[in-house]
Write a protein that holds these residues in place. Structure first.
Motif, PDB file in Angstrom:
ATOM      1  N   UNK A  68      38.599  36.595  15.541  1.00  0.00           N
ATOM      2  CA  UNK A  68      39.904  35.949  15.556  1.00  0.00           C
ATOM      3  C   UNK A  68      40.400  35.605  16.948  1.00  0.00           C
ATOM      4  N   UNK A  69      39.762  36.193  17.987  1.00  0.00           N
ATOM      5  CA  UNK A  69      40.173  35.932  19.367  1.00  0.00           C
ATOM      6  C   UNK A  69      39.266  34.924  20.073  1.00  0.00           C
ATOM      7  N   UNK A  70      38.256  34.398  19.383  1.00  0.00           N
ATOM      8  CA  UNK A  70      37.395  33.394  20.017  1.00  0.00           C
ATOM      9  C   UNK A  70      38.202  32.181  20.460  1.00  0.00           C
ATOM     10  N   UNK A  71      39.282  31.899  19.746  1.00  0.00           N
ATOM     11  CA  UNK A  71      40.125  30.742  20.083  1.00  0.00           C
ATOM     12  C   UNK A  71      40.815  30.894  21.436  1.00  0.00           C
ATOM     13  N   UNK A  72      40.809  32.119  21.976  1.00  0.00           N
ATOM     14  CA  UNK A  72      41.438  32.360  23.274  1.00  0.00           C
ATOM     15  C   UNK A  72      40.437  32.264  24.424  1.00  0.00           C
ATOM     16  N   UNK A  73      39.237  31.791  24.136  1.00  0.00           N
ATOM     17  CA  UNK A  73      38.219  31.599  25.166  1.00  0.00           C
ATOM     18  C   UNK A  73      38.128  30.125  25.533  1.00  0.00           C
ATOM     19  N   UNK A  74      38.081  29.861  26.827  1.00  0.00           N
ATOM     20  CA  UNK A  74      37.827  28.499  27.281  1.00  0.00           C
ATOM     21  C   UNK A  74      36.762  28.548  28.363  1.00  0.00           C
ATOM     22  N   UNK A  75      35.724  27.702  28.278  1.00  0.00           N
ATOM     23  CA  UNK A  75      34.653  27.759  29.284  1.00  0.00           C
ATOM     24  C   UNK A  75      35.200  27.567  30.694  1.00  0.00           C
ATOM     25  N   UNK A  76      34.785  28.440  31.598  1.00  0.00           N
ATOM     26  CA  UNK A  76      35.217  28.333  32.998  1.00  0.00           C
ATOM     27  C   UNK A  76      34.500  27.167  33.666  1.00  0.00           C
ATOM     28  N   UNK A  77      35.209  26.452  34.478  1.00  0.00           N
ATOM     29  CA  UNK A  77      34.629  25.314  35.195  1.00  0.00           C
ATOM     30  C   UNK A  77      34.285  25.666  36.640  1.00  0.00           C
ATOM     31  N   UNK A  78      34.743  26.835  37.094  1.00  0.00           N
ATOM     32  CA  UNK A  78      34.425  27.314  38.433  1.00  0.00           C
ATOM     33  C   UNK A  78      34.021  28.776  38.342  1.00  0.00           C
ATOM     34  N   UNK A  79      33.120  29.245  39.208  1.00  0.00           N
ATOM     35  CA  UNK A  79      32.706  30.654  39.168  1.00  0.00           C
ATOM     36  C   UNK A  79      33.880  31.584  39.446  1.00  0.00           C
ATOM     37  N   UNK A  80      33.811  32.777  38.858  1.00  0.00           N
ATOM     38  CA  UNK A  80      34.768  33.814  39.230  1.00  0.00           C
ATOM     39  C   UNK A  80      34.450  34.281  40.640  1.00  0.00           C
ATOM     40  N   UNK A  81      35.465  34.278  41.506  1.00  0.00           N
ATOM     41  CA  UNK A  81      35.272  34.643  42.895  1.00  0.00           C
ATOM     42  C   UNK A  81      36.065  35.907  43.210  1.00  0.00           C
ATOM     43  N   UNK A  82      35.401  37.080  43.198  1.00  0.00           N
ATOM     44  CA  UNK A  82      36.113  38.310  43.545  1.00  0.00           C
ATOM     45  C   UNK A  82      36.574  38.275  44.998  1.00  0.00           C
ATOM     46  N   UNK A  83      37.726  38.889  45.258  1.00  0.00           N
ATOM     47  CA  UNK A  83      38.286  38.914  46.604  1.00  0.00           C
ATOM     48  C   UNK A  83      38.181  40.331  47.155  1.00  0.00           C
ATOM     49  N   UNK A  84      37.513  40.475  48.269  1.00  0.00           N
ATOM     50  CA  UNK A  84      37.379  41.784  48.908  1.00  0.00           C
ATOM     51  C   UNK A  84      38.713  42.175  49.548  1.00  0.00           C
ATOM     52  N   UNK A  85      39.139  43.402  49.291  1.00  0.00           N
ATOM     53  CA  UNK A  85      40.365  43.932  49.888  1.00  0.00           C
ATOM     54  C   UNK A  85      40.003  45.202  50.651  1.00  0.00           C
ATOM     55  N   UNK A  86      40.433  45.305  51.897  1.00  0.00           N
ATOM     56  CA  UNK A  86      40.112  46.490  52.688  1.00  0.00           C
ATOM     57  C   UNK A  86      41.287  47.469  52.674  1.00  0.00           C
ATOM     58  N   UNK A  87      41.093  48.609  53.336  1.00  0.00           N
ATOM     59  CA  UNK A  87      42.109  49.649  53.317  1.00  0.00           C
ATOM     60  C   UNK A  87      43.414  49.192  53.961  1.00  0.00           C
ATOM     61  N   UNK A  88      43.322  48.374  55.005  1.00  0.00           N
ATOM     62  CA  UNK A  88      44.545  47.900  55.658  1.00  0.00           C
ATOM     63  C   UNK A  88      45.390  47.093  54.676  1.00  0.00           C
ATOM     64  N   UNK A  89      44.750  46.232  53.897  1.00  0.00           N
ATOM     65  CA  UNK A  89      45.488  45.452  52.896  1.00  0.00           C
ATOM     66  C   UNK A  89      46.086  46.384  51.848  1.00  0.00           C
ATOM     67  N   UNK A  90      45.293  47.350  51.374  1.00  0.00           N
ATOM     68  CA  UNK A  90      45.757  48.260  50.329  1.00  0.00           C
ATOM     69  C   UNK A  90      46.968  49.057  50.804  1.00  0.00           C
ATOM     70  N   UNK A  91      46.916  49.573  52.031  1.00  0.00           N
ATOM     71  CA  UNK A  91      48.048  50.333  52.558  1.00  0.00           C
ATOM     72  C   UNK A  91      49.321  49.488  52.601  1.00  0.00           C
ATOM     73  N   UNK A  92      49.164  48.204  52.863  1.00  0.00           N
ATOM     74  CA  UNK A  92      50.323  47.321  52.986  1.00  0.00           C
ATOM     75  C   UNK A  92      51.015  47.068  51.649  1.00  0.00           C
TER      76      UNK A  92
END
Length: 240
Positions: A68-92
């Motif tokens: 019933x949830x297949x209707x909530x899927x749409x093919x991605x047109x761009x790759x998923x790009x994970x963003x690296x976060x370091x400790x300085x960003x996390x502390x902020x």
């Protein structure tokens, strides 16, 4: 252009969710494993007649998606790009992570095993959602989050407390495995979503200090140690 990858001889297509969906821990759909919020990415093989085994891209977590949830899927047109976060960003942004938890506590809610989307969370789902609100991905389950975090202390509260900082994670469970996690607030207090057996059927604040409160006592007996998030989880799934 659709995005594909191959794992174990099986071809998977990358989709993006247009609405929140539930993922179950078995093809029978008896128990919720996790949830995928609108906007998250999903690796999908050929869609089956009732449920399909899929993988969330951000945390590599698997589950069964209902037809019933297949209707909530749409093919991605761009790759998923994970963003690296370091400790300085996390502390902020740690105060914003804490604010997310406190706001979730104020909204009407109850504990939901597998819940990662407002208003109802399980323990690790609340941790994942609170950090993700600031662009920091954690693994899904408490034991995975414990393995991912930099260890602080041991199963001794007295040894661990001096090492804890506001925004660290605290872990509970058996000698063998972490089964529960909370977010440390300072002054011995932590916020967590706990169920009915030991907890409050929802989000509450408890203490690691000596207490007469039955919930705090129950979790103190299960204490395993603390952990510090030093960076954002980067998925293991190969991305084209």
């Amino acid at each position: 252009m659709s995005i594909f990858t191959t794992k174990g001889g099986q071809v998977y297509q990358l989709h993006q969710l247009t609405a929140t969906v539930n993922l179950y821990d078995a093809p029978t759909g008896d128990r919720l494993a996790t949830q995928g919020a609108a906007g998250r990415f999903l690796w999908v093989s050929a869609l089956e007649s009732e449920r399909t085994y899929v993988q969330l891209a951000e945390d590599d977590y698997w589950g069964w998606l209902d037809q019933g949830d297949y209707r909530h899927l749409t093919p991605a047109t761009e790759p998923y790009q994970p963003i690296a976060r370091d400790r300085a960003y996390i502390e902020a942004v740690l105060e914003d992570v804490i604010a997310f938890c406190l706001a979730a506590q104020e909204a009407p809610h109850e504990y939901l095993w597998g819940g990662t989307v407002a208003p109802n969370y399980d323990c690790s789902g609340l941790m994942q959602a609170s950090f993700a609100s600031q662009g920091i991905w954690l693994p899904r389950d408490a034991y995975q989050q414990e393995a991912f975090a930099t260890p602080l202390g041991s199963n001794s509260i007295a040894e661990t407390l001096p090492q804890l900082q506001r925004g660290d994670l605290v872990f509970f469970g058996s000698r063998e495995k972490a089964t529960h996690v909370g977010l440390y607030l300072g002054q011995g207090q932590y916020i967590h979503s706990s169920g009915k057996e030991y907890g409050r059927n929802g989000i509450g604040i408890d203490t690691l200090f000596p207490s007469e409160d039955p919930v705090s006592i129950a979790y103190q007996r299960q204490f395993r140690g603390g952990g510090r998030i030093e960076y954002s989880y980067l998925p293991l799934t190969p991305h084209p």
